[in-house]
Structures are given as C-alpha cells and as structure tokens.
Design a protein around this motif. Sequence first.
Motif, PDB file in Angstrom:
ATOM      1  N   GLY A 154     -17.059 -45.417 -13.852  1.00 41.96           N
ATOM      2  CA  GLY A 154     -17.952 -44.268 -13.726  1.00 41.96           C
ATOM      3  C   GLY A 154     -17.954 -43.627 -12.362  1.00 41.96           C
ATOM      4  N   ILE A 155     -16.916 -43.893 -11.555  1.00 45.63           N
ATOM      5  CA  ILE A 155     -16.829 -43.364 -10.190  1.00 45.63           C
ATOM      6  C   ILE A 155     -15.554 -42.542 -10.041  1.00 45.63           C
ATOM      7  N   LYS A 156     -15.699 -41.331  -9.516  1.00 43.95           N
ATOM      8  CA  LYS A 156     -14.536 -40.477  -9.277  1.00 43.95           C
ATOM      9  C   LYS A 156     -14.166 -40.535  -7.796  1.00 43.95           C
ATOM     10  N   PRO A 157     -13.028 -41.144  -7.448  1.00 44.23           N
ATOM     11  CA  PRO A 157     -12.614 -41.180  -6.036  1.00 44.23           C
ATOM     12  C   PRO A 157     -11.886 -39.894  -5.662  1.00 44.23           C
ATOM     13  N   PHE A 158     -12.341 -39.245  -4.603  1.00 45.44           N
ATOM     14  CA  PHE A 158     -11.673 -38.018  -4.148  1.00 45.44           C
ATOM     15  C   PHE A 158     -10.561 -38.340  -3.154  1.00 45.44           C
ATOM     16  N   LYS A 159     -10.955 -38.952  -2.032  1.00 51.46           N
ATOM     17  CA  LYS A 159      -9.986 -39.217  -0.971  1.00 51.46           C
ATOM     18  C   LYS A 159     -10.236 -40.590  -0.343  1.00 51.46           C
ATOM     19  N   PHE A 160      -9.142 -41.316  -0.165  1.00 50.60           N
ATOM     20  CA  PHE A 160      -9.175 -42.530   0.648  1.00 50.60           C
ATOM     21  C   PHE A 160      -8.878 -42.111   2.085  1.00 50.60           C
ATOM     22  N   TRP A 161      -9.602 -42.670   3.035  1.00 50.48           N
ATOM     23  CA  TRP A 161      -9.387 -42.286   4.422  1.00 50.48           C
ATOM     24  C   TRP A 161      -9.665 -43.470   5.345  1.00 50.48           C
ATOM     25  N   LEU A 162      -9.302 -43.312   6.599  1.00 53.39           N
ATOM     26  CA  LEU A 162      -9.422 -44.439   7.528  1.00 53.39           C
ATOM     27  C   LEU A 162     -10.383 -44.130   8.665  1.00 53.39           C
TER      28      LEU A 162
END
Length: 356
Positions: A154-162
């Motif tokens: 139920g979670i929409k990931p937009f961007k992985f970042w550091l």
Amino acid sequence: MLKQKSVWLIVSFVIVSLLLAACGSSNTSSGSGDDVTEATLTLKFAHEENDGDVQDLYAKKFKELIEEKSDGKIQVDIFTAGTLGTNMDVLQSLQTGAIELAITSPGFSGDIIPESQIMAIPFLFSDDLEVNRKVLNESEALYGLLAEKYEEKGIKPFKFWLEGFMWWTSNKPLTTPNEMKGFKMRTMPTSLIIKSYEYMGANPTPTDSGEIYTMLQTKGIDGQENPLFYIYNSHFHEVQDYLIESKHHIYTTVTAANQDFFDSLNEEEQQLIAEVIEEVNDWSFDMQEEEAQKALAEIKNVDIEIIELTSEQREAFKELSLPVREQFVNDVGEDAQKILEILEADIEQAEQELGN
C-alpha cells in the motif's frame, strides 16, 4: 494495572487520531458566490529526523515548491521525528493512509517490506557518491521489482535518495576487525543490519534514535553509525573519542506516498507531486553534501580524532560482511536474489560509465 495501561493506550490512540484529523487532507472553501475560493488539498508529510536535519530540509523544500507551483491549492503540514510516534509508527501510518507522504528508510521498513533490507547491506554500494546517485536515480532493481514490493504493502515509492556516507563514532579506534570484536555498536532494529555487525564481530545493540546520546554518554553502547550531519546535529561527537570515515555504507531513504491516496488524486495533482519530488531529489544531493561538509568543519573544532580507513582496511571489514548477502536471500526469498543481482549489476555498470 493492566486495566490502567489499557486506558492509557486508548487515550494515546485517540489523541494521535485527533491530531491527524485536525491536520488532515481536506477540501475547503470560504465565502459565497464569486468569493468562493478553490479547494485546497492538505498533505501530511512525516519524516524520521529532527528540525534542520537533511530529511527536514528536504520536506521543507517540497512544501515550498509544491505550494508555489500549485498556487496554494496544495498545502503541506510537516511532522518531524517523534511528533507522530516512533519511526515504525510513521511507516504504519503511511501504510494505512493516516498520513499521505513520508520519508522512510530501510532501517525501519524491513519488517514490513523485507526486500527493502537490501539497502542496508554494508559495502554493497560504491565508495563514490556520484555513482550511488546515478544508481539511486535509475536502478532497474529499485524502480522495478523492489518498487512492486512497496506497492503490495500500500506504499508508492517515488524516489530513493541518499543522505551521505555512514560514519562510525566510537570510544576506541576501529581500524581492524579485531578492534570491532565485542564492540557494542548501536544499530537500527532491522535484522539484516544486526546480522551484518555480528558477522564483523561486533555486539550490535538496537537503540531508539532518541536514546543514542544518553547511551553513548553512559557507556551503554560503545559507538554508532550515522551520516555526518546527524552526528553533528545530535552532538554524538561530544561524547565520543573517534570519528571514523569507513565508507561502509550510504544512508539511503525513500520518499513515498500512501498508494490509495495517490490513486485518488486527479492526473494533474499526481503529475505535480511526482515532478516536485523529482526536482527536490536533484536538489537534495548537493544539499546533503553541503550539510556534511559543514558538519565536518564544526566537528573538527572539538577534541576528537578523525580516522580515514584505507582501502585495505575497508576490504577486511567487507570480507567479513559478505555472508550477509546470502543471509538476505535466504531470509527473504527468490525475489531478493533477483533484486540483489540486478542491483549489483546496476552498480557495476554505473561505475564503468563514470570511469571508476
């Protein structure tokens, strides 16, 4: 006693629910006739860090841009660490839709999304931040199969970042695996992180972020790992003797939305949110570097010894930690193997393209 505890749990739940409802998403209008204003969408945006930390700066930049680009039609309420409970509470609130947006890290999402623990494997990513930036922006592993795992919950990931490299702080030098033996290292509660330090010979000690300073001060733990900005902002350097640039890992996180909420928006709202997150993500890379450099400059003003591990020293720790990759696959399953293989290939390709 049990009855009294139950009453307090119910009261706490009601208070948090009322707080969220008071700041919840809403369509509002005022006036009458020609004076009616357009509807306003209010987003609750929670993150895991304190006011002024990198995640908070990210959230404030998002708020600034989306309120400006939407001409005020979309408003953002930011909730810093602890405001809505623990980091696990924030993740569960995102999953249930009690909040619309959140920044969450694999150190806390591993129990809900086991595949996300791949981001916690030490010595997996490059020791070049530009390579890692490219991977986190483009990786097929992250935006394919891993993203699907988030969406299933139920979670929409937009961007992985550091948020920069992780550094060790300690009460003694940590330059060889022998010096790590029995070392009480504070970790996040993710099983894979705990296992990683066990492989390296340490005594991993899961500790809530709000308790780290006191535990360091009272010798309840011997050291901890965090990005530079967090070490400085939390004053860990004041109660530790050594700051160690180990480059054993990068602190990764993901900006995500509740899937049902996002699906309920119209196309224009969806596009605007996605575009602003993309813009903030690009901005955040330079921002986190600046925060790290400022933190390092300030830390150098106190009586602490700074150690930079050599490539040979890093390799010794890496060799000990390698079994955790197999552990990840064994614990999580077939899809974990696929994600790991693709991510390793993505990292290798990025290093070749950037000449490393």
